[in-house]
Design a protein around this motif. Structure first.
Motif, PDB file in Angstrom:
ATOM      1  N   ARG A 126       0.834  -1.199   0.000  1.00  0.00           N
ATOM      2  CA  ARG A 126       0.000   0.000   0.000  1.00  0.00           C
ATOM      3  C   ARG A 126       0.873   1.256   0.000  1.00  0.00           C
ATOM      4  O   ARG A 126       0.619   2.213  -0.735  1.00  0.00           O
ATOM      5  N   ILE A 127       1.916   1.244   0.819  1.00  0.00           N
ATOM      6  CA  ILE A 127       2.849   2.370   0.879  1.00  0.00           C
ATOM      7  C   ILE A 127       3.568   2.538  -0.458  1.00  0.00           C
ATOM      8  O   ILE A 127       3.718   3.651  -0.971  1.00  0.00           O
ATOM      9  N   ALA A 128       3.996   1.433  -1.036  1.00  0.00           N
ATOM     10  CA  ALA A 128       4.731   1.470  -2.300  1.00  0.00           C
ATOM     11  C   ALA A 128       3.877   2.020  -3.439  1.00  0.00           C
ATOM     12  O   ALA A 128       4.366   2.764  -4.295  1.00  0.00           O
ATOM     13  N   LYS A 129       2.596   1.659  -3.471  1.00  0.00           N
ATOM     14  CA  LYS A 129       1.696   2.173  -4.509  1.00  0.00           C
ATOM     15  C   LYS A 129       1.600   3.693  -4.445  1.00  0.00           C
ATOM     16  O   LYS A 129       1.655   4.384  -5.479  1.00  0.00           O
ATOM     17  N   MET A 130       1.460   4.216  -3.240  1.00  0.00           N
ATOM     18  CA  MET A 130       1.380   5.662  -3.076  1.00  0.00           C
ATOM     19  C   MET A 130       2.680   6.329  -3.506  1.00  0.00           C
ATOM     20  O   MET A 130       2.680   7.360  -4.196  1.00  0.00           O
ATOM     21  N   ALA A 131       3.805   5.748  -3.111  1.00  0.00           N
ATOM     22  CA  ALA A 131       5.107   6.310  -3.457  1.00  0.00           C
ATOM     23  C   ALA A 131       5.330   6.321  -4.967  1.00  0.00           C
ATOM     24  O   ALA A 131       5.839   7.299  -5.523  1.00  0.00           O
ATOM     25  N   ILE A 145       8.380  -0.951  -7.618  1.00  0.00           N
ATOM     26  CA  ILE A 145       8.742  -1.160  -9.023  1.00  0.00           C
ATOM     27  C   ILE A 145       7.586  -1.662  -9.900  1.00  0.00           C
ATOM     28  O   ILE A 145       7.386  -1.150 -11.010  1.00  0.00           O
ATOM     29  N   PRO A 146       6.781  -2.624  -9.459  1.00  0.00           N
ATOM     30  CA  PRO A 146       5.672  -3.062 -10.321  1.00  0.00           C
ATOM     31  C   PRO A 146       4.647  -1.969 -10.611  1.00  0.00           C
ATOM     32  O   PRO A 146       3.895  -2.075 -11.591  1.00  0.00           O
ATOM     33  N   PHE A 147       4.616  -0.916  -9.787  1.00  0.00           N
ATOM     34  CA  PHE A 147       3.611   0.135  -9.944  1.00  0.00           C
ATOM     35  C   PHE A 147       4.142   1.375 -10.662  1.00  0.00           C
ATOM     36  O   PHE A 147       3.409   2.347 -10.841  1.00  0.00           O
ATOM     37  N   LEU A 148       5.404   1.348 -11.086  1.00  0.00           N
ATOM     38  CA  LEU A 148       5.981   2.480 -11.805  1.00  0.00           C
ATOM     39  C   LEU A 148       5.481   2.498 -13.239  1.00  0.00           C
ATOM     40  O   LEU A 148       5.462   1.470 -13.916  1.00  0.00           O
ATOM     41  N   LEU A 163       9.947   5.436   3.358  1.00  0.00           N
ATOM     42  CA  LEU A 163       8.832   4.488   3.272  1.00  0.00           C
ATOM     43  C   LEU A 163       8.945   3.503   4.436  1.00  0.00           C
ATOM     44  O   LEU A 163       9.931   2.775   4.544  1.00  0.00           O
ATOM     45  N   CYS A 164       7.938   3.506   5.301  1.00  0.00           N
ATOM     46  CA  CYS A 164       8.010   2.575   6.436  1.00  0.00           C
ATOM     47  C   CYS A 164       6.619   2.266   6.954  1.00  0.00           C
ATOM     48  O   CYS A 164       5.779   3.162   7.064  1.00  0.00           O
ATOM     49  N   ASP A 165       6.382   1.002   7.280  1.00  0.00           N
ATOM     50  CA  ASP A 165       5.108   0.651   7.890  1.00  0.00           C
ATOM     51  C   ASP A 165       5.128   1.109   9.346  1.00  0.00           C
ATOM     52  O   ASP A 165       6.179   1.410   9.920  1.00  0.00           O
ATOM     53  N   SER A 166       3.963   1.175   9.956  1.00  0.00           N
ATOM     54  CA  SER A 166       3.818   1.778  11.286  1.00  0.00           C
ATOM     55  C   SER A 166       4.574   1.037  12.387  1.00  0.00           C
ATOM     56  O   SER A 166       4.818   1.607  13.455  1.00  0.00           O
ATOM     57  N   SER A 167       4.960  -0.206  12.137  1.00  0.00           N
ATOM     58  CA  SER A 167       5.700  -0.954  13.165  1.00  0.00           C
ATOM     59  C   SER A 167       7.108  -0.398  13.386  1.00  0.00           C
ATOM     60  O   SER A 167       7.759  -0.712  14.388  1.00  0.00           O
ATOM     61  N   LYS A 168       7.596   0.440  12.463  1.00  0.00           N
ATOM     62  CA  LYS A 168       8.948   0.983  12.578  1.00  0.00           C
ATOM     63  C   LYS A 168       9.023   2.187  13.523  1.00  0.00           C
ATOM     64  O   LYS A 168      10.120   2.580  13.933  1.00  0.00           O
ATOM     65  N   PHE A 169       7.875   2.792  13.853  1.00  0.00           N
ATOM     66  CA  PHE A 169       7.879   3.944  14.752  1.00  0.00           C
ATOM     67  C   PHE A 169       8.217   3.504  16.179  1.00  0.00           C
ATOM     68  O   PHE A 169       7.919   2.384  16.580  1.00  0.00           O
ATOM     69  N   HIS A 170       8.815   4.410  16.936  1.00  0.00           N
ATOM     70  CA  HIS A 170       9.241   4.156  18.317  1.00  0.00           C
ATOM     71  C   HIS A 170      10.332   3.101  18.383  1.00  0.00           C
ATOM     72  O   HIS A 170      10.562   2.508  19.429  1.00  0.00           O
ATOM     73  N   LYS A 171      11.028   2.866  17.271  1.00  0.00           N
ATOM     74  CA  LYS A 171      12.151   1.926  17.265  1.00  0.00           C
ATOM     75  C   LYS A 171      13.416   2.670  16.852  1.00  0.00           C
ATOM     76  O   LYS A 171      13.375   3.584  16.027  1.00  0.00           O
ATOM     77  N   ILE A 214       4.231  13.553   7.722  1.00  0.00           N
ATOM     78  CA  ILE A 214       3.768  12.164   7.674  1.00  0.00           C
ATOM     79  C   ILE A 214       2.570  12.052   6.746  1.00  0.00           C
ATOM     80  O   ILE A 214       1.592  12.780   6.900  1.00  0.00           O
ATOM     81  N   ARG A 215       2.652  11.152   5.789  1.00  0.00           N
ATOM     82  CA  ARG A 215       1.561  10.912   4.849  1.00  0.00           C
ATOM     83  C   ARG A 215       1.098   9.458   4.997  1.00  0.00           C
ATOM     84  O   ARG A 215       1.923   8.538   4.986  1.00  0.00           O
ATOM     85  N   VAL A 216      -0.185   9.278   5.143  1.00  0.00           N
ATOM     86  CA  VAL A 216      -0.738   7.927   5.339  1.00  0.00           C
ATOM     87  C   VAL A 216      -1.350   7.435   4.029  1.00  0.00           C
ATOM     88  O   VAL A 216      -2.216   8.083   3.440  1.00  0.00           O
ATOM     89  N   ALA A 217      -0.893   6.284   3.584  1.00  0.00           N
ATOM     90  CA  ALA A 217      -1.411   5.670   2.359  1.00  0.00           C
ATOM     91  C   ALA A 217      -2.770   5.027   2.655  1.00  0.00           C
ATOM     92  O   ALA A 217      -2.904   4.265   3.613  1.00  0.00           O
ATOM     93  N   SER A 218      -3.769   5.357   1.870  1.00  0.00           N
ATOM     94  CA  SER A 218      -5.096   4.802   2.088  1.00  0.00           C
ATOM     95  C   SER A 218      -5.166   3.373   1.576  1.00  0.00           C
ATOM     96  O   SER A 218      -4.339   2.928   0.771  1.00  0.00           O
ATOM     97  N   GLU A 219      -6.176   2.640   2.022  1.00  0.00           N
ATOM     98  CA  GLU A 219      -6.344   1.253   1.593  1.00  0.00           C
ATOM     99  C   GLU A 219      -6.724   1.152   0.139  1.00  0.00           C
ATOM    100  O   GLU A 219      -6.672   0.088  -0.464  1.00  0.00           O
ATOM    101  N   GLU A 220      -7.160   2.287  -0.453  1.00  0.00           N
ATOM    102  CA  GLU A 220      -7.539   2.292  -1.863  1.00  0.00           C
ATOM    103  C   GLU A 220      -6.337   2.472  -2.786  1.00  0.00           C
ATOM    104  O   GLU A 220      -6.470   2.455  -3.997  1.00  0.00           O
ATOM    105  N   GLU A 221      -5.155   2.737  -2.189  1.00  0.00           N
ATOM    106  CA  GLU A 221      -3.973   2.977  -3.015  1.00  0.00           C
ATOM    107  C   GLU A 221      -3.689   1.768  -3.909  1.00  0.00           C
ATOM    108  O   GLU A 221      -3.837   0.644  -3.497  1.00  0.00           O
TER     109      GLU A 221
END
Length: 251
Positions: free
Chosen positions: A83-88, A110-113, A206-214, A244-251
């Protein structure tokens, strides 16, 4: 309530929620704002939490020194990374000169470029092959190959990067922290990331939310030095940060 007991309860609330506000603590304990702020100051100095505007978040001292193989990391939080990659990928425009950092989330871009006139430079062998297969003009920087992350690192790679000036760049990270910024376990990879960021106009982490506070051992950029694309806010305390930009589930 005794100070010690109140502070213990604050830590319990933080463990459950990830963040607390001064206002909710005032209401919870029937205490004054100055009392709550003294508690937060004391806990912050003790390293038990991190003060932020209007409240506090969990301590960012969860040190992450282990680096998994690429094959293992690819499946970790895969849907969020895609989802993050699609937005990027949608951020790349015609004739952009793009740096693409090694990493699983950047690789999922890469597949979404689709903008064929964009040109890429990367330090990831697998990224270079996939970009070339899609017909993009791509340069793989020279240097030492690090097997665990399939990244090109070292002094030669650093020197090669210094001659470029990128319009946009996309990086992965092992940790995101308000105080430590963007971090990675390896000093050699950190040097390459930092060098590329220095030579880039618009930077994206580009990072999923699990990377925060680490936090990993080596910082390569300050928290505000790049826009962060993630799948969701780790807690409400981050809502105030405009980078901070949040990628939507529709990305």
């Amino acid at each position: 309530m005794l100070t010690e007991k109140r502070q213990e309860e604050i830590m319990r609330m933080l463990k459950e929620k990830g963040s607390v506000t001064v206002q909710e603590l005032k209401e919870r304990f029937g205490a004054s704002e100055s009392t709550i702020r003294r508690d937060l100051n004391a806990l912050h100095k003790a390293g038990k939490l991190v003060k932020v505007f209007g409240g506090a978040v969990q301590s960012e001292e969860k040190m992450n020194v282990k680096e998994e193989q690429v094959s293992l990391r690819e499946e970790l939080n895969r849907d969020e990374k895609i989802r993050i990659a699609k937005m990027a990928a949608k951020l790349i425009e015609p004739d952009d000169f793009v740096y693409l950092d090694a990493g699983t989330t950047t690789g999922y871009m890469i597949p979404f470029l689709s903008v064929q006139s964009a040109e890429f430079v990367t330090n990831a062998v697998s990224h270079a092959l996939k970009l070339a297969e899609k017909g993009f003009r791509v340069t793989l920087i020279g240097g030492e190959l690090k097997a665990a992350t399939e990244a090109i690192v070292g002094n030669e790679a650093y020197v090669n990067l210094q001659k470029y000036n990128f319009t946009k760049g996309f990086w992965g990270t092992n940790g995101v922290s308000l105080h430590s910024g963007f971090t990675t376990p390896d000093i050699n990879e950190a040097m390459i990331k930092k060098c590329a960021m220095t030579h880039t106009q618009t930077r994206y982490i580009l990072c999923d939310s699990s990377k925060f506070h680490k936090v990993s051992p080596v910082s390569f950029g300050e928290f505000g030095s790049a826009q962060i694309i993630t799948d969701k806010l780790p807690d409400e305390s981050y809502r105030q940060y405009e980078n901070i930009r949040v990628a939507s589930e529709e990305e």
